[in-house]
Design a protein around this motif. Structure first.
Motif, PDB file in Angstrom:
ATOM      1  N   THR A 158       0.833  -1.210   0.000  1.00 45.07           N
ATOM      2  CA  THR A 158       0.000   0.000   0.000  1.00 45.07           C
ATOM      3  C   THR A 158       0.868   1.261   0.000  1.00 45.07           C
ATOM      4  OG1 THR A 158      -1.712  -1.193   1.192  1.00 45.07           O
ATOM      5  CG2 THR A 158      -1.880   1.202   1.178  1.00 45.07           C
ATOM      6  N   LYS A 216      -6.671  -5.845 -10.873  1.00 43.97           N
ATOM      7  CA  LYS A 216      -6.109  -6.716  -9.835  1.00 43.97           C
ATOM      8  C   LYS A 216      -4.592  -6.904  -9.983  1.00 43.97           C
ATOM      9  CE  LYS A 216     -10.441  -9.276  -9.170  1.00 43.97           C
ATOM     10  NZ  LYS A 216     -11.304  -8.308  -9.763  1.00 43.97           N
ATOM     11  N   SER A 217      -3.913  -5.813 -10.282  1.00 48.98           N
ATOM     12  CA  SER A 217      -2.456  -5.853 -10.416  1.00 48.98           C
ATOM     13  C   SER A 217      -1.832  -6.043  -9.044  1.00 48.98           C
ATOM     14  CB  SER A 217      -1.951  -4.552 -11.043  1.00 48.98           C
ATOM     15  OG  SER A 217      -2.518  -4.380 -12.316  1.00 48.98           O
ATOM     16  N   LYS A 218      -0.942  -7.004  -8.943  1.00 57.35           N
ATOM     17  CA  LYS A 218      -0.352  -7.366  -7.657  1.00 57.35           C
ATOM     18  C   LYS A 218       1.151  -7.137  -7.571  1.00 57.35           C
ATOM     19  CE  LYS A 218      -4.215  -9.126  -6.083  1.00 57.35           C
ATOM     20  NZ  LYS A 218      -5.089  -8.160  -5.506  1.00 57.35           N
ATOM     21  N   LEU A 261      -5.089   4.306  -9.210  1.00 55.34           N
ATOM     22  CA  LEU A 261      -5.474   3.337  -8.178  1.00 55.34           C
ATOM     23  C   LEU A 261      -6.706   2.551  -8.605  1.00 55.34           C
ATOM     24  CD1 LEU A 261      -4.877   5.542  -5.018  1.00 55.34           C
ATOM     25  CD2 LEU A 261      -3.407   3.704  -5.912  1.00 55.34           C
ATOM     26  N   LYS A 262      -7.645   3.234  -9.262  1.00 53.03           N
ATOM     27  CA  LYS A 262      -8.843   2.535  -9.754  1.00 53.03           C
ATOM     28  C   LYS A 262      -8.470   1.479 -10.782  1.00 53.03           C
ATOM     29  CE  LYS A 262     -12.212   6.212  -8.963  1.00 53.03           C
ATOM     30  NZ  LYS A 262     -13.079   7.215  -9.579  1.00 53.03           N
ATOM     31  N   GLN A 263      -7.562   1.806 -11.685  1.00 54.86           N
ATOM     32  CA  GLN A 263      -7.124   0.844 -12.699  1.00 54.86           C
ATOM     33  C   GLN A 263      -6.407  -0.347 -12.057  1.00 54.86           C
ATOM     34  OE1 GLN A 263      -7.699   0.752 -16.034  1.00 54.86           O
ATOM     35  NE2 GLN A 263      -8.993   2.549 -15.780  1.00 54.86           N
ATOM     36  N   ILE A 264      -5.539  -0.084 -11.104  1.00 52.94           N
ATOM     37  CA  ILE A 264      -4.806  -1.151 -10.415  1.00 52.94           C
ATOM     38  C   ILE A 264      -5.778  -2.095  -9.719  1.00 52.94           C
ATOM     39  CG2 ILE A 264      -3.247  -1.609  -8.472  1.00 52.94           C
ATOM     40  CD1 ILE A 264      -1.795   1.047  -9.354  1.00 52.94           C
ATOM     41  N   ASN A 265      -6.766  -1.518  -9.056  1.00 52.43           N
ATOM     42  CA  ASN A 265      -7.767  -2.349  -8.366  1.00 52.43           C
ATOM     43  C   ASN A 265      -8.634  -3.114  -9.354  1.00 52.43           C
ATOM     44  OD1 ASN A 265      -6.982  -1.709  -5.735  1.00 52.43           O
ATOM     45  ND2 ASN A 265      -8.206   0.158  -5.730  1.00 52.43           N
ATOM     46  N   TYR A 266      -9.066  -2.447 -10.429  1.00 53.14           N
ATOM     47  CA  TYR A 266      -9.924  -3.093 -11.414  1.00 53.14           C
ATOM     48  C   TYR A 266      -9.222  -4.289 -12.060  1.00 53.14           C
ATOM     49  CZ  TYR A 266     -12.789  -3.926 -15.520  1.00 53.14           C
ATOM     50  OH  TYR A 266     -13.559  -4.528 -16.478  1.00 53.14           O
ATOM     51  N   TYR A 321      -3.766  -1.727 -19.247  1.00 52.51           N
ATOM     52  CA  TYR A 321      -5.053  -1.171 -18.848  1.00 52.51           C
ATOM     53  C   TYR A 321      -5.614  -0.412 -20.041  1.00 52.51           C
ATOM     54  CZ  TYR A 321      -2.817  -1.522 -14.177  1.00 52.51           C
ATOM     55  OH  TYR A 321      -2.142  -1.926 -13.039  1.00 52.51           O
ATOM     56  N   GLU A 366      -5.776   9.026  -8.232  1.00 54.46           N
ATOM     57  CA  GLU A 366      -6.965   8.206  -7.971  1.00 54.46           C
ATOM     58  C   GLU A 366      -7.310   7.342  -9.182  1.00 54.46           C
ATOM     59  OE1 GLU A 366      -9.782   6.465  -5.736  1.00 54.46           O
ATOM     60  OE2 GLU A 366      -8.375   7.964  -4.995  1.00 54.46           O
TER      61      GLU A 366
END
Length: 149
Positions: free
Chosen positions: A118, A136-138, A129-134, A148, A126
């Motif tokens: 984190t 699911k990039s780890k 972060l939305k793209q990373i969450n959508y 993306y 922002e």
């Protein structure tokens, strides 16, 4: 690894231009051969791709460069969401850094596969972060070199 704002290619402009990138790539010499044209980022990828052949081993791989920052990595293939990071040949690093020195970052396999914390994401916008969450990039590599859209 702390990720800089714009690393995903969203909400940013590149810190370099194509002329500068081509200057770096022009330093690639034996035993490495560039094959084909440099592929530019498109609507669903944020990285440049240059196919390379190692004349010593006869193996082919792709040198990829982030579209915002001078961050490079090597992968076995350049298929989106299936980038297989490999270790960067030391002598190729030397060739690339001959032009830009400290401005160029080389991401080795271990760094690319590091899990993202984190705290690594605190400088991102922002929208990033939305793209990373959508998606699911780890890992660091999945974020720096993404597809993306």
């Amino acid at each position: 690894m702390k990720l800089l704002k714009g690393i995903t290619g969203f909400d940013t402009e590149s810190t370099f231009d194509l002329t500068q990138l081509n200057a770096v790539l022009s330093n690639i010499t034996q035993p490495y051969l560039k094959q084909g044209e440099l592929k530019k980022p498109n609507e669903s990828s944020n990285f440049y791709q240059q196919k390379i052949k190692d004349e010593r081993t006869k193996k082919e791989f792709f040198l990829i460069a982030n579209s915002t920052y001078f961050i490079f990595a090597c992968v076995e293939n350049s298929r989106c969401f299936d980038l297989r990071f490999i270790d960067f040949p030391i002598d190729l690093i030397t060739q690339l850094k001959a032009t830009v020195n400290s401005d160029l970052v080389v991401l080795n396999r271990k760094e690319a596969l590091e899990s993202v914390e984190t705290s690594d994401l605190k400088d991102l916008a922002e929208s990033e972060l939305k793209q990373i969450n959508y998606w699911k990039s780890k890992t660091v590599g999945e974020i720096i070199f993404n597809c993306y859209d």
